[in-house]
Design an enzyme around this catalytic site. Structure first.
Site, PDB file in Angstrom:
ATOM      1  N   ASN A   6       1.082  -0.932   0.054  1.00  0.00           N
ATOM      2  CA  ASN A   6      -0.051   0.330  -0.100  1.00  0.00           C
ATOM      3  C   ASN A   6       0.609   1.463   0.280  1.00  0.00           C
ATOM      4  O   ASN A   6       0.274   2.192   1.186  1.00  0.00           O
ATOM      5  CB  ASN A   6      -0.843   0.102   1.063  1.00  0.00           C
ATOM      6  CG  ASN A   6      -2.389   0.920   0.861  1.00  0.00           C
ATOM      7  OD1 ASN A   6      -2.098   1.758   1.610  1.00  0.00           O
ATOM      8  ND2 ASN A   6      -2.800   0.907  -0.045  1.00  0.00           N
ATOM      9  N   HIS A  60       3.159   4.689  -0.512  1.00  0.00           N
ATOM     10  CA  HIS A  60       2.788   5.821  -0.826  1.00  0.00           C
ATOM     11  C   HIS A  60       4.011   6.735  -1.040  1.00  0.00           C
ATOM     12  O   HIS A  60       5.434   6.218  -1.292  1.00  0.00           O
ATOM     13  CB  HIS A  60       1.998   6.572  -0.057  1.00  0.00           C
ATOM     14  CG  HIS A  60       2.344   6.233   1.658  1.00  0.00           C
ATOM     15  ND1 HIS A  60       3.727   6.636   1.756  1.00  0.00           N
ATOM     16  CD2 HIS A  60       2.229   5.607   3.042  1.00  0.00           C
ATOM     17  CE1 HIS A  60       4.074   6.430   2.814  1.00  0.00           C
ATOM     18  NE2 HIS A  60       3.147   5.888   3.714  1.00  0.00           N
ATOM     19  N   HIS A 108       6.852   5.616   1.253  1.00  0.00           N
ATOM     20  CA  HIS A 108       8.129   4.129   0.665  1.00  0.00           C
ATOM     21  C   HIS A 108       8.661   4.815  -0.347  1.00  0.00           C
ATOM     22  O   HIS A 108       9.620   4.385  -0.926  1.00  0.00           O
ATOM     23  CB  HIS A 108       7.032   2.878  -0.156  1.00  0.00           C
ATOM     24  CG  HIS A 108       6.551   2.847   1.150  1.00  0.00           C
ATOM     25  ND1 HIS A 108       4.648   2.997   1.443  1.00  0.00           N
ATOM     26  CD2 HIS A 108       5.942   1.665   2.471  1.00  0.00           C
ATOM     27  CE1 HIS A 108       4.239   2.469   2.142  1.00  0.00           C
ATOM     28  NE2 HIS A 108       4.758   1.784   2.854  1.00  0.00           N
ATOM     29  N   GLN A 123       3.089  -9.281  13.086  1.00  0.00           N
ATOM     30  CA  GLN A 123       3.524  -7.761  13.944  1.00  0.00           C
ATOM     31  C   GLN A 123       1.909  -6.951  14.296  1.00  0.00           C
ATOM     32  O   GLN A 123       1.594  -6.725  14.567  1.00  0.00           O
ATOM     33  CB  GLN A 123       4.288  -6.837  13.556  1.00  0.00           C
ATOM     34  CG  GLN A 123       4.231  -6.937  12.388  1.00  0.00           C
ATOM     35  CD  GLN A 123       4.685  -5.936  11.364  1.00  0.00           C
ATOM     36  OE1 GLN A 123       5.830  -6.493  10.745  1.00  0.00           O
ATOM     37  NE2 GLN A 123       4.529  -4.584  11.037  1.00  0.00           N
ATOM     38  N   LYS A 151      11.548   6.591   8.637  1.00  0.00           N
ATOM     39  CA  LYS A 151      12.076   7.712  10.109  1.00  0.00           C
ATOM     40  C   LYS A 151      10.206   7.614  11.046  1.00  0.00           C
ATOM     41  O   LYS A 151      10.629   7.740  11.800  1.00  0.00           O
ATOM     42  CB  LYS A 151      12.423   8.395  10.304  1.00  0.00           C
ATOM     43  CG  LYS A 151      14.128   8.565  10.532  1.00  0.00           C
ATOM     44  CD  LYS A 151      15.073  10.429   9.673  1.00  0.00           C
ATOM     45  CE  LYS A 151      16.143   9.608  10.189  1.00  0.00           C
ATOM     46  NZ  LYS A 151      16.836  11.319  10.233  1.00  0.00           N
ATOM     47  N   ASP A 171       7.867   5.819  11.190  1.00  0.00           N
ATOM     48  CA  ASP A 171       8.046   4.587  12.675  1.00  0.00           C
ATOM     49  C   ASP A 171       9.921   4.588  13.307  1.00  0.00           C
ATOM     50  O   ASP A 171      10.955   3.475  12.839  1.00  0.00           O
ATOM     51  CB  ASP A 171       7.705   2.645  11.749  1.00  0.00           C
ATOM     52  CG  ASP A 171       6.915   3.398  11.273  1.00  0.00           C
ATOM     53  OD1 ASP A 171       5.817   3.332  12.156  1.00  0.00           O
ATOM     54  OD2 ASP A 171       6.722   2.582   9.511  1.00  0.00           O
ATOM     55  N   LEU A 182       2.735  10.808   5.347  1.00  0.00           N
ATOM     56  CA  LEU A 182       1.918  10.017   4.827  1.00  0.00           C
ATOM     57  C   LEU A 182       2.290   8.954   5.335  1.00  0.00           C
ATOM     58  O   LEU A 182       3.058   8.749   6.400  1.00  0.00           O
ATOM     59  CB  LEU A 182       2.506   9.984   3.695  1.00  0.00           C
ATOM     60  CG  LEU A 182       2.932  11.413   3.222  1.00  0.00           C
ATOM     61  CD1 LEU A 182       3.319  11.263   1.019  1.00  0.00           C
ATOM     62  CD2 LEU A 182       1.230  11.449   2.768  1.00  0.00           C
ATOM     63  N   ARG A 187      -2.219   4.452   6.332  1.00  0.00           N
ATOM     64  CA  ARG A 187      -3.068   4.089   7.899  1.00  0.00           C
ATOM     65  C   ARG A 187      -4.087   5.462   7.681  1.00  0.00           C
ATOM     66  O   ARG A 187      -5.479   5.669   8.100  1.00  0.00           O
ATOM     67  CB  ARG A 187      -3.006   3.577   8.997  1.00  0.00           C
ATOM     68  CG  ARG A 187      -2.666   2.213   9.486  1.00  0.00           C
ATOM     69  CD  ARG A 187      -2.418   1.735  11.062  1.00  0.00           C
ATOM     70  NE  ARG A 187      -1.897   0.597  10.931  1.00  0.00           N
ATOM     71  CZ  ARG A 187      -1.270  -0.541  11.105  1.00  0.00           C
ATOM     72  NH1 ARG A 187       0.025   0.714  11.509  1.00  0.00           N
ATOM     73  NH2 ARG A 187      -1.344  -1.642  11.556  1.00  0.00           N
TER      74      ARG A 187
END
Lengths: 280, 280
Positions: B30, B32, B35, B59, B147, B149, B183, B186
């Site tokens: 998915n 964006h 990525h 996870q 970054k 995450d 971005l 979710r």
């Protein structure tokens, strides 16, 4: 034969051989004929054989023999040169664990909780961690482990499969003294009189094997008890005697490949032994 | 661009490129612009860029959005071809986990228990496992993670160091919408009215950053509380707002590199954001 004490030096040397097959033989040193056999097996499967010598602190619990475990690097290297090992990797604890205790853990599930895992609860977590690190450091095509540590070998198969290391794992047969005692660095903890008794362990497993070949599963518990009694009478303090299938699960009527596993203390030495049995 | 669904096919292709530098960009698909930026970074550091697309079940906890997480492989591949990704690895759950649930665990210690780890207790264990597997499958020289995450990136640095993967780990900057919203796949869980509110998250972190630059450590708790109140008033359900040093430890007076991290629910979407702050 090249000897390396740092990861960077080892990897620099290995990078010259990336077009060849590399084998790893992980050891804690104090090598005997059993280890040398593993090196010979490794030589048959690879162009470059790396033997690691590292007494891994994370697989020893407090009160175990980490401090007293024999460290004999010079003699080990002499032996390894006779079997044409190519590289020895003998790192310090600081080199392997710059952060100690480590934050990261590699756990292998229920298989680490049975047999030796019962009396040494963290042992195989330490093994899983150090073997994962060694696999990543060396990136071998092949790794050879001794079958004396049968449970360890089963755990490493599981790690290799579930973490996708993609390494060919080979188990080397147990090498025994003439009287049947499985070779082990810890045999030197035995006094002369204990050493004379020690072969009773392998003899007991052999006797048990002969009795289970055509016995019903229901008879196993009493046969195991007889074996334990024989060991106790000989002077052992028995940790366990178990019969499993070769995946280390409880055997069923359809299992043909069984393994008898035992651990028993004799004086200061905790001796391991096992015997694979083909059931009829 | 080649697309692979099995480990064996991917590795066969990668084996043709072992003399070149390989980069891995692990994703859950998915994709964006965030990525795609990671892929562009990867292209700068490697000859061959592998993008993995795998919604990793280990996870997600029960009740989380594993089933509903958007799966858009075809559109993802179209986007990846525009940034010249070389290989896409999109395995099934069975391919990644022939044994499920897995026996083996890769745990990364206390750093997995703070921040997102408090509300998602097993989350980073699943991340550590799947990233270890992907590292072993691909054996990249470089791996690029976003970054956004931030905690995940810190954990992967730790894993890479302590398990000796020897991979160069690169963090890609957060990519934001024009109004500042980070971005995220979710974000599509947001309704139109929630989407209008969502930028308050990044605005709040920006405002907090400006106030902590020359504030005393003792003032942080009340500044954090003000930030939480602002978010709550805007309609968020705040999970956490925290200020740490860039190793994700409690900041001390000598720490110069700080990071503000936040997680907050807005409707069905749990939004993450963070902001690195250089303290004076």
């Amino acid at each position: 034969m090249q000897i390396f004490h740092t990861i960077a030096q080892l990897q620099a040397a290995l990078n010259q051989h990336r077009h060849q097959k590399v084998a790893l033989v992980p050891t804690m040193g104090n090598l005997h004929e059993g280890h040398l056999q593993l090196v010979k097996i490794a030589k048959q499967h690879a162009d470059v054989v790396v033997v690691s010598i590292f007494v891994n602190p994370t697989q020893f619990a407090a009160g175990e023999d980490f401090d007293s475990y024999p460290r004999t690097l010079q003699a080990d290297c002499q032996q390894l040169s006779t079997v044409n090992a190519d590289m020895v990797f003998a790192p310090s604890v600081d080199e392997m664990y710059p952060i100690y205790p480590p934050n990261v853990q590699v756990l292998s599930g229920e298989i680490t909780q049975i047999l030796c895992g019962k009396s040494r609860p963290m042992h195989f977590d330490g093994v899983g961690l150090v073997v994962s690190k060694l696999f990543n450091i060396v990136r071998p095509d092949v790794a050879v482990f001794g079958k004396k540590d049968y449970q360890q070998l089963a755990i490493i198969h599981k790690l290799n499969n579930e973490l996708n290391f993609g390494i060919k794992i080979i188990g080397g047969e147990i090498v025994r003294a003439d009287d049947g005692l499985a070779l082990s660095s810890r045999n030197q903890y035995l006094s002369a009189s204990e050493r004379a008794i020690a072969p009773v362990l392998s003899q007991s497993l052999q006797a048990l094997a002969e009795r289970i070949i055509d016995a019903d599963l229901a008879a196993y518990p009493s046969l195991i008890d007889e074996t334990k009694a024989r060991l106790t009478q000989a002077g052992f303090v028995v940790d366990y005697v178990e019969i499993y299938n070769h995946h280390l699960q409880q055997p069923t009527h359809t299992d043909e490949q069984l393994v008898i596993l035992a651990a028993a203390w004799l004086g200061k030495a905790r001796l391991l032994d096992n015997l694979e049995v083909l059931r009829q």
